[in-house]
Write an enzyme that holds these catalytic residues in place. Structure first.
Site: not given
Ligand code: BGC
Length: 765
Positions: A291
């Protein structure tokens, strides 16, 4: 570099995407072609270029085009980027793809990833709302449309579906998933994977799905985002892991590691999770992305410095580093110091190249660059039409005393509330590419659905006036400006509007930005200023219809006791206003059912229908002290899982079984007759639950095992049958063996998890 010709690629991609059992031979031939190609390519790659494939920088976007974060263009040219995230439109994608294809040594095309969560530009209801439709075809369709639009806009990878089970409405991200049930959550995950990926990634409008957040992200302690989870394996396997596994089994091409700590090891560095479970036990063969800065965050988690944690993440099974560049900046050194081996890097690099290969990017790096498609396929009339149908199906009628709804189409109504004439919030959180200006608000929708309505409008309250909340959400673009009128004046204007009307429709709830990531709340009541408005309006004695927009279950005990009609609409997307209006005036009969339990108070959380019994269960009636109960609240939720009303009524017959003993390999038919006994045609979600009464370990009081959404004309009766087999009775026992245990079971069928009729059957040895 010497490249095979186009025909080779077309044949190979076709084969690589063809997965039925009969074609096993062909698949392995295809795999061989792919492997040969990738092995050849990798033999020419330097360690830096291999590590580059594992790098996913964000390349921001402003209104006029892509904004390269510092140095990204140079890194692309050097082959130090595997994909970019946050860039779309055919022009922007073409520009970056051209950079890699013309300037880099090995010309390995880039992936383009983005958060296409509930639609790309045509926005559908927030995922929690999609789930309350209980309509897998519609949900798959929403993902299909999202993928069509995204792929027409240059994207080839979405960070969706989120399949985290969530039982805690304090957690803002409960809005991004499908609620509390592992069975329903799994089916929805599968539907979305199919919708995104189609039957072959080589299709021009297929994009890679990404199952997130692996794993247990929804079980964050105290509902506080990013927080720790600590959970027994039995609970994990039976209650939290099934949706991830279902989506893996459906062939999702990528998985995102979650931010949270799991029993002492954060997911991003958790080898048991990412390798032993995901790959060895489940057979996942796609790639794992961290993530956002998930690898860097292992440092504050306490696992070591950036070099150490980057090596740990890679070794655990994280293949790609989202944004943080821990891989890019430290893996080479770890390699030299022999903290990792080149074969570990090779494995991750190969997985990245395989995904690109399967998408057909080596054959045509510009496969997703097509301005004509972008012009015709994005936000088309048809997509908006489908979005309206899906939004209608997602809305849940929580209360409707004396059939206050639907409204007469020529009624004189007071339309009140900060969300009554609003567009800004309709598309909800995580509508990344969505344009709220294209959304339809409730006022606009009502005027279209019933031009003869006499509408008196009053805002009644600011959407948010709590300074702490305002500070947070305005910093992230909520754009909430306090009204010039004082709170008292706003309320008194609303009261006089209500006094002039036959009925007041009051549209209240959260700001869209009070849901989603980093929006945990400790209080789930309507905001105090909105509640004050509602109280003043109920004091007028006028009948009130409360229309709610919110990203999570709220605590609505007061509203349930004092307001005759309540419609939960979540955030319905681009067509929210049209969908709500159609429901309010009776053009559509509500059919949604809750997929999360609505608590009476925050103190009941976590509260979910499929809980275990205690040794001292409370019957809800007696006044015995030593029972599992509260002294200041009932145990029961306000609205149970599976609950939702219709403008009509449904009468269920007792459940009939064709036999009461089930032998291994056989089936039982469980059926009910359901009659539409009201005055409207309608749809009902018929739900099947089972309880394993005695087990080798304790079992939930009830688990959803099947459902059918059926349509019934006024007066019509339908016979609904569920087939029960041994597989439905299996669970993970204390040895984590998935098996059914002979014995007695309760079987329940009903229109929600509480109001059911019950029969018993036995599984024989
Ligand atoms: C979130 C994800 C997301 C990623 C990219 C993160 O902060 O937890 O769900 O896909 O950012 O934007």
């Amino acid at each position: 570099m010497k490249r095979p010709n186009l025909l080779f690629f077309l044949a190979a991609i076709f084969l690589a995407n063809t997965v039925s059992a009969q074609q096993k031979k062909a698949v392995s031939a295809a795999d061989q072609m792919m492997n040969t190609f990738i092995t050849n390519l990798m033999s020419q790659m330097t360690p830096d270029e291999k590590i580059g494939q594992l790098n996913l920088p964000a390349v921001g976007f402003d209104v006029t085009g892509p904004v390269l974060s510092e140095g990204v263009d140079e890194k692309i040219e050097k082959g130090l980027v595997g994909g970019v995230f946050n860039t779309f439109t055919p022009q922007a994608v073409e520009k970056l793809q051209k950079l890699v294809m013309t300037k880099s040594r090995l010309k390995i095309p880039l992936l383009f990833g983005y958060d296409v969560i509930h639609g790309h530009k045509t926005i559908f209801p927030i995922p929690l709302g999609l789930s309350t439709s209980w309509d897998l075809d519609l949900i798959e369709k929403s993902a299909r449309i999202a993928a069509r639009e995204a792929s027409a806009d240059g994207l080839n990878w979405t960070f969706s579906p989120m399949v985290d089970i969530a039982r805690d409405a304090r957690w803002g991200r409960i809005s991004e998933g499908s609620g509390e049930d592992p069975y329903l959550g799994g089916l929805i995950g599968v539907a979305m994977v199919k919708g995104y990926q189609t039957n072959s990634l080589s299709n021009k409008d297929a994009i890679l799905a990404c199952i997130k957040h692996f794993a247990l992200y929804g079980a964050a302690e105290a509902g506080r985002d990013y927080n720790t989870t600590d959970m027994s394996l039995i609970k994990m396997y039976n209650e939290y892991l099934p949706p991830y596994k279902a989506a893996v089994d459906a062939g999702a091409a990528s998985v995102m590691a979650s931010f949270n700590d799991i029993n002492g090891t954060p997911a991003t560095a958790n080898r048991w999770l990412l390798t032993d479970l995901l790959r060895k036990q489940w057979g996942f063969n796609g790639f794992v992305v961290s993530d956002y800065t998930g690898i860097n965050e292992l440092v504050p988690h306490g696992l070591g410095d950036l070099k150490t944690v980057s090596a740990k993440a890679l070794t655990a099974g994280t293949d790609m580093d989202m944004v943080g560049e821990g891989f890019l900046t430290t893996l080479k050194q770890s390699l030299q110091e022999k903290a990792i081996t080149i074969s570990t890097i090779d494995l991750a690099c190969r997985r990245m190249l395989e995904a690109k290969y399967k998408l057909g990017l080596f054959a045509d790096p510009y496969k997703y660059v097509n301005e004509e498609r972008a012009k015709t396929e994005i936000l088309s009339q048809q997509n908006r039409f489908d979005a309206k149908n899906i939004a209608e199906a997602s809305m849940v009628l929580l209360k409707n005393d004396n059939q206050l709804l639907p409204l007469k189409k020529n009624a004189k109504i007071a339309l009140i509330g900060p969300l009554a004439d609003d567009k800004r919030n309709m598309i909800g959180n995580w509508s990344a590419a969505g344009d709220w200006k294209k959304a339809i608000g409730v006022m606009e929708g009502l005027k279209k659905a019933a031009p003869d309505l006499d509408i008196i409008y009053a805002k009644g309250a600011n959407l948010v006036d709590d300074p702490a909340i305002l500070k947070q959400i305005n910093a992230n673009g909520a754009d909430i400006v306090a009204d010039e009128k004082s709170a008292d004046k706003l309320i008194s204007d609303a009261v006089s509007a209500a006094n002039k009307a036959e009925i007041a429709v009051v549209v209240l709830g959260e700001s869209a930005l009070m849901g989603g990531e980093a929006t945990s709340r400790t209080n789930l009541d309507l905001l105090p200023n909105q509640k004050a408005l509602l109280k003043a309006l109920t004091a007028t004695g006028k009948p009130i219809v409360l229309v709610l927009m919110n990203s999570r279950p709220l605590t609505l005990e007061w509203e349930d006791s004092n307001v005759p009609a309540i419609l939960e609409t979540w955030f319905g997307g681009t067509e929210a206003g049209n969908a709500i209006a159609d429901i309010l005036v009776g053009n559509y009969n509500p059919s949604g059912k809750l997929t999360t339990t609505f608590p009476r108070s925050v103190g009941q959380i976590p509260i979910y229908y499929n809980h275990k019994n205690t040794g001292r269960p409370y019957d809800g009636v007696s006044n015995e002290k030593y029972k599992s109960r509260y002294i200041d609240s009932s145990n029961d939720p306000l609205y149970p899982f599976g609950y939702g009303l219709s403008y009509t009524t449904f009468q269920y017959s007792p459940v009939q079984l064709n036999k009461v003993n089930l032998k291994s390999g056989q089936t039982i038919q469980a059926s009910v007759d359901i009659q539409n006994t009201g005055n409207f045609d309608g749809q009902e979600v018929v739900q099947l639950y089972i309880q394993d009464i005695y087990g080798s370990i304790t079992r939930p009081v009830k688990e959803l095992k099947g459902f059918q959404k059926i349509s019934l004309k006024k007066g019509e009766t339908k016979h609904v049958t569920f087939t029960i087999d041994e597989n439905m009775l299996k669970f993970y026992n204390s040895a984590l063996k998935f098996a059914a245990e002979p014995g007695d079971f309760n079987l329940f069928i009903g229109g929600n998890s509480r109001d059911v009729s019950t029969v018993k059957f036995s599984l024989l040895k």
